[in-house]
Scaffold this motif. Structure first.
Motif, short mmCIF file in Angstrom:
data_model
loop_
_atom_site.label_atom_id
_atom_site.label_comp_id
_atom_site.label_asym_id
_atom_site.label_seq_id
_atom_site.Cartn_x
_atom_site.Cartn_y
_atom_site.Cartn_z
N ALA A 98 6.70 1.54 1.33
CA ALA A 98 7.95 2.14 0.54
C ALA A 98 8.64 3.08 1.47
O ALA A 98 10.11 3.18 1.40
CB ALA A 98 7.45 3.00 -0.52
N ARG A 99 8.17 3.67 2.57
CA ARG A 99 8.79 4.34 3.40
C ARG A 99 9.52 3.64 4.31
O ARG A 99 10.70 4.10 4.69
CB ARG A 99 7.72 5.15 4.46
N GLN A 100 9.02 2.39 4.84
CA GLN A 100 9.89 1.53 5.71
C GLN A 100 11.16 1.06 4.74
O GLN A 100 12.31 1.05 5.53
CB GLN A 100 8.95 0.22 5.93
N GLU A 101 11.02 0.67 3.56
CA GLU A 101 12.09 0.44 2.91
C GLU A 101 13.12 1.40 2.89
O GLU A 101 14.34 1.32 2.76
CB GLU A 101 11.52 -0.15 1.44
N ALA A 157 -2.00 3.01 0.35
CA ALA A 157 -1.56 3.40 1.51
C ALA A 157 -0.50 2.48 2.19
O ALA A 157 0.32 2.84 2.66
CB ALA A 157 -2.52 3.75 2.67
N GLU A 158 -0.89 0.97 1.86
CA GLU A 158 0.15 0.17 2.48
C GLU A 158 1.44 0.37 1.63
O GLU A 158 2.38 0.04 2.16
CB GLU A 158 -0.81 -1.20 2.07
N ASP A 159 1.10 0.51 0.21
CA ASP A 159 2.39 0.47 -0.49
C ASP A 159 3.19 1.71 -0.15
O ASP A 159 4.39 1.51 0.22
CB ASP A 159 1.98 0.89 -1.99
N GLU A 160 2.75 2.67 0.25
CA GLU A 160 3.28 3.94 0.65
C GLU A 160 4.08 3.60 2.11
O GLU A 160 5.33 4.16 2.30
CB GLU A 160 2.43 5.04 0.96
N SER A 217 -12.59 1.75 -6.08
CA SER A 217 -11.66 2.60 -5.40
C SER A 217 -11.52 2.30 -3.92
O SER A 217 -10.72 2.89 -3.14
CB SER A 217 -12.20 3.89 -5.68
N GLU A 218 -12.55 1.78 -3.30
CA GLU A 218 -12.62 1.13 -1.93
C GLU A 218 -11.38 0.31 -1.73
O GLU A 218 -10.82 0.16 -0.56
CB GLU A 218 -13.71 0.63 -1.53
N ILE A 219 -11.06 -0.47 -2.62
CA ILE A 219 -10.09 -1.42 -2.47
C ILE A 219 -8.67 -0.91 -2.67
O ILE A 219 -7.61 -0.86 -2.09
CB ILE A 219 -10.40 -2.90 -3.33
N ASP A 220 -8.74 0.15 -3.81
CA ASP A 220 -7.44 0.59 -4.07
C ASP A 220 -6.74 1.30 -3.04
O ASP A 220 -5.76 1.30 -2.84
CB ASP A 220 -7.65 1.46 -5.46
#
Ligand SMILES: [Zn+2]
Length: 103
Positions: free
Chosen positions: A16-19, A10-13, A2-5
């Motif tokens: 996604a927001r940038q996109e 957050a990076e994905d989000e 979970s520490e890696i997830d």
């Protein structure tokens, strides 16, 4: 695990927001481009066409002032600055002569 997830999520989000922002910006640019193209199309469609009946306008020169006259309905239309040109000559009676020509 979970520490890696967590950070990757957050990076994905973030991406996604940038996109989403990129797509919003692109959509706005497309809208602006379309508005410009539509304006250009309208101009081409109406250029030298009578605003009253839609027929072709003919540019004629009357006492040094170029006016657009509709061959169909006889309407006379002035470009920007032409009214001032006529007003300048009005003292000499050009205005009266210009409009008496179309009666
Ligand atoms: Zn007309």
């Amino acid at each position: 695990m979970s520490e890696i997830d967590k950070p990757s999520k957050a990076e994905d989000e973030y991406f996604a927001r940038q996109e989403l922002e990129r797509r919003k910006k692109w959509a706005q640019e497309q809208a602006t481009k379309m508005a410009t193209e539509q304006k250009e199309q309208l101009k081409q469609l109406h250029w030298m066409k009578c605003p009253k009946c839609g027929m072709d306008l003919n540019e004629i020169e009357v006492h040094g002032v170029k006016v657009d006259q509709c061959a169909s309905c006889g309407g006379v239309f002035l470009d920007a600055g032409e009214m001032e040109q006529i007003e300048k000559h009005e003292q000499g009676g050009v205005m009266g002569r210009v409009f008496s020509m179309f009666r």
